[in-house]
Design a protein around this motif. Structure first.
Motif, short mmCIF file in Angstrom:
data_model
loop_
_atom_site.label_atom_id
_atom_site.label_comp_id
_atom_site.label_asym_id
_atom_site.label_seq_id
_atom_site.Cartn_x
_atom_site.Cartn_y
_atom_site.Cartn_z
N MET A 1 0.85 -1.19 0.00
CA MET A 1 0.00 0.00 0.00
C MET A 1 0.89 1.25 0.00
SD MET A 1 -2.86 1.19 2.81
CE MET A 1 -3.87 -0.26 2.48
N GLU A 2 0.55 2.19 -0.85
CA GLU A 2 1.36 3.40 -0.95
C GLU A 2 1.21 4.25 0.31
OE1 GLU A 2 2.26 7.06 -4.07
OE2 GLU A 2 0.64 5.63 -4.47
N ARG A 3 2.31 4.88 0.69
CA ARG A 3 2.33 5.75 1.87
C ARG A 3 2.71 7.16 1.45
NH1 ARG A 3 6.82 3.78 4.95
NH2 ARG A 3 6.17 5.07 6.70
N TRP A 4 2.13 8.14 2.15
CA TRP A 4 2.42 9.55 1.89
C TRP A 4 2.82 10.20 3.21
CZ3 TRP A 4 -1.81 7.03 -0.17
CH2 TRP A 4 -1.91 6.99 -1.58
N PRO A 5 3.90 10.99 3.22
CA PRO A 5 4.30 11.64 4.47
C PRO A 5 3.20 12.47 5.12
CG PRO A 5 6.02 11.85 2.82
CD PRO A 5 4.83 11.25 2.13
N ALA A 6 2.41 13.17 4.32
CA ALA A 6 1.34 14.00 4.88
C ALA A 6 0.29 13.15 5.59
CB ALA A 6 0.68 14.83 3.78
N LEU A 7 -0.06 12.02 4.99
CA LEU A 7 -1.04 11.13 5.61
C LEU A 7 -0.45 10.47 6.85
CD1 LEU A 7 -3.93 10.16 5.22
CD2 LEU A 7 -3.04 8.27 3.86
N GLU A 8 0.83 10.12 6.79
CA GLU A 8 1.49 9.55 7.97
C GLU A 8 1.48 10.56 9.12
OE1 GLU A 8 2.82 6.41 8.33
OE2 GLU A 8 1.92 5.95 6.39
N LEU A 9 1.72 11.83 8.80
CA LEU A 9 1.70 12.86 9.85
C LEU A 9 0.31 13.00 10.45
CD1 LEU A 9 3.02 15.17 11.42
CD2 LEU A 9 2.54 16.67 9.48
N ALA A 10 -0.70 13.08 9.61
CA ALA A 10 -2.08 13.21 10.10
C ALA A 10 -2.47 12.01 10.96
CB ALA A 10 -3.05 13.35 8.94
N SER A 11 -1.90 10.85 10.65
CA SER A 11 -2.27 9.61 11.34
C SER A 11 -1.55 9.42 12.67
CB SER A 11 -1.99 8.40 10.43
OG SER A 11 -2.80 8.46 9.27
N THR A 12 -0.75 10.40 13.08
CA THR A 12 -0.13 10.31 14.41
C THR A 12 -1.14 10.62 15.51
OG1 THR A 12 0.69 12.60 14.23
CG2 THR A 12 2.20 10.81 13.61
N ILE A 13 -2.33 11.06 15.13
CA ILE A 13 -3.48 11.08 16.04
C ILE A 13 -4.32 9.87 15.70
CG2 ILE A 13 -5.64 12.27 16.61
CD1 ILE A 13 -4.24 14.89 16.27
N ARG A 14 -4.58 9.03 16.67
CA ARG A 14 -5.26 7.77 16.40
C ARG A 14 -6.13 7.36 17.58
NH1 ARG A 14 -2.61 4.13 19.45
NH2 ARG A 14 -0.50 4.70 20.08
N HIS A 15 -7.00 6.39 17.35
CA HIS A 15 -7.81 5.81 18.42
C HIS A 15 -6.90 5.02 19.35
CE1 HIS A 15 -10.52 2.46 19.93
NE2 HIS A 15 -11.02 3.56 20.46
N ASP A 16 -7.08 5.18 20.65
CA ASP A 16 -6.17 4.53 21.60
C ASP A 16 -6.59 3.13 21.99
OD1 ASP A 16 -8.33 4.92 23.28
OD2 ASP A 16 -7.27 6.22 24.71
N GLY A 17 -7.68 2.62 21.40
CA GLY A 17 -8.14 1.27 21.73
C GLY A 17 -9.01 1.22 22.96
N ASP A 18 -9.22 2.37 23.61
CA ASP A 18 -10.00 2.39 24.85
C ASP A 18 -11.01 3.53 24.86
OD1 ASP A 18 -10.62 1.33 27.38
OD2 ASP A 18 -9.33 2.80 28.39
N GLY A 19 -11.45 3.93 23.68
CA GLY A 19 -12.47 4.96 23.61
C GLY A 19 -11.96 6.37 23.53
N GLY A 20 -10.65 6.55 23.57
CA GLY A 20 -10.08 7.89 23.51
C GLY A 20 -9.19 8.08 22.31
N VAL A 21 -8.43 9.16 22.33
CA VAL A 21 -7.52 9.49 21.23
C VAL A 21 -6.10 9.54 21.75
CG1 VAL A 21 -6.90 11.26 19.54
CG2 VAL A 21 -9.31 10.79 20.01
N ALA A 22 -5.19 8.89 21.05
CA ALA A 22 -3.78 8.86 21.42
C ALA A 22 -2.98 9.75 20.47
CB ALA A 22 -3.24 7.43 21.36
N ASP A 23 -1.90 10.30 20.99
CA ASP A 23 -1.01 11.16 20.20
C ASP A 23 0.35 10.49 20.13
OD1 ASP A 23 0.54 13.10 19.04
OD2 ASP A 23 -0.12 14.72 20.35
N ASP A 24 0.75 10.07 18.94
CA ASP A 24 2.04 9.42 18.77
C ASP A 24 3.21 10.39 18.84
OD1 ASP A 24 0.88 6.94 18.48
OD2 ASP A 24 0.84 7.00 16.30
N LEU A 25 2.93 11.68 18.96
CA LEU A 25 3.98 12.70 19.05
C LEU A 25 3.91 13.41 20.39
CD1 LEU A 25 3.66 14.23 15.46
CD2 LEU A 25 5.00 12.25 16.20
N ALA A 26 3.60 12.68 21.44
CA ALA A 26 3.38 13.29 22.75
C ALA A 26 4.65 13.84 23.38
CB ALA A 26 2.73 12.27 23.69
N THR A 27 5.81 13.30 23.03
CA THR A 27 7.07 13.77 23.59
C THR A 27 8.09 13.94 22.46
OG1 THR A 27 8.03 11.56 23.90
CG2 THR A 27 6.62 12.41 25.68
N ALA A 28 9.20 14.62 22.78
CA ALA A 28 10.26 14.77 21.78
C ALA A 28 10.83 13.42 21.38
CB ALA A 28 11.36 15.67 22.34
#
Length: 204
Positions: free
Chosen positions: A1-28
């Motif tokens: 499947m083709e990947r795009w940097p812009a879509l990868e960036l947008a996807s760093t916000i995701r469902h956390d598996g427990d009803g909330g939203v997780a941020d994959d960029l939470a720390t440096a």
């Protein structure tokens, strides 16, 4: 499947598996890991595999992500945007200005490299000495390319329960970003159709 940097960036916000939203960029440190994972998508002059993020770069990427997600919401309109940030999206004109300003922070000139006994290849020449600015500019230019390209017409917000991702539709009937979201959506539809309404015959 083709990947795009812009879509990868947008996807760093995701469902956390427990009803909330997780941020994959939470720390440096998270940002460092994410950038290094994009090494195959970013141009060689970025040297993503060697880059270490700090809090300033993290904040810059978070702000750029906000602009990208706001423009993704504009791209999928009049369909609803991702529910993760639908209530607090950056205004589209502000997002556009932010994206263009970030893209302009590094001037890059493509150069042709053609060894006498080798194959020609492109390399990039930049006067920018700060790799962090280079990363931000590269991600912004990738978003410009994405949003001005044909894939914008196929961009969708996943409609599965609790999912907050955007995806590029790869076939005519695709409704969800991945198979697990499709399974969850079908299960939710089945439950809704077969749920017994209180007060009707058959209800407890």
């Amino acid at each position: 499947m083709e990947r795009w940097p812009a879509l990868e960036l947008a996807s760093t916000i995701r469902h956390d598996g427990d009803g909330g939203v997780a941020d994959d960029l939470a720390t440096a440190e998270d940002v460092t890991r994410w950038i290094r994972a994009q090494d195959d998508l970013l141009p060689a002059h970025i040297r993503a595999g060697e880059l270490t993020a700090d809090d300033t770069l993290r904040q810059g990427i978070i702000e750029l992500r906000g602009a990208v997600r706001a423009l993704f919401a504009r791209a999928v309109s009049p369909a609803p945007p991702s529910p993760a940030d639908a209530r607090h999206l950056m205004p589209a004109d502000k997002a556009l200005a932010h994206l263009n300003a970030a893209a302009a922070r590094e001037l890059v000139a493509p150069q042709l490299d053609w060894p006498r006994d080798g194959t020609p290849a492109a390399r990039f020449l930049t006067a920018q000495s700060d790799p962090h600015i280079g990363v931000l500019a590269t991600l912004a230019r990738a978003a410009v390319d994405f949003l001005s390209g044909p894939q914008r017409e196929q961009l969708r917000a996943c409609t599965a329960p609790r999912c907050v991702r955007y995806f590029v539709k790869s076939h005519g009937r695709q409704e969800w970003c991945k198979a697990s979201c499709g399974n969850r959506a079908r299960a939710a539809r089945h439950y809704k159709r077969h749920r017994v309404t209180p007060g009707l015959p058959g209800a407890d």
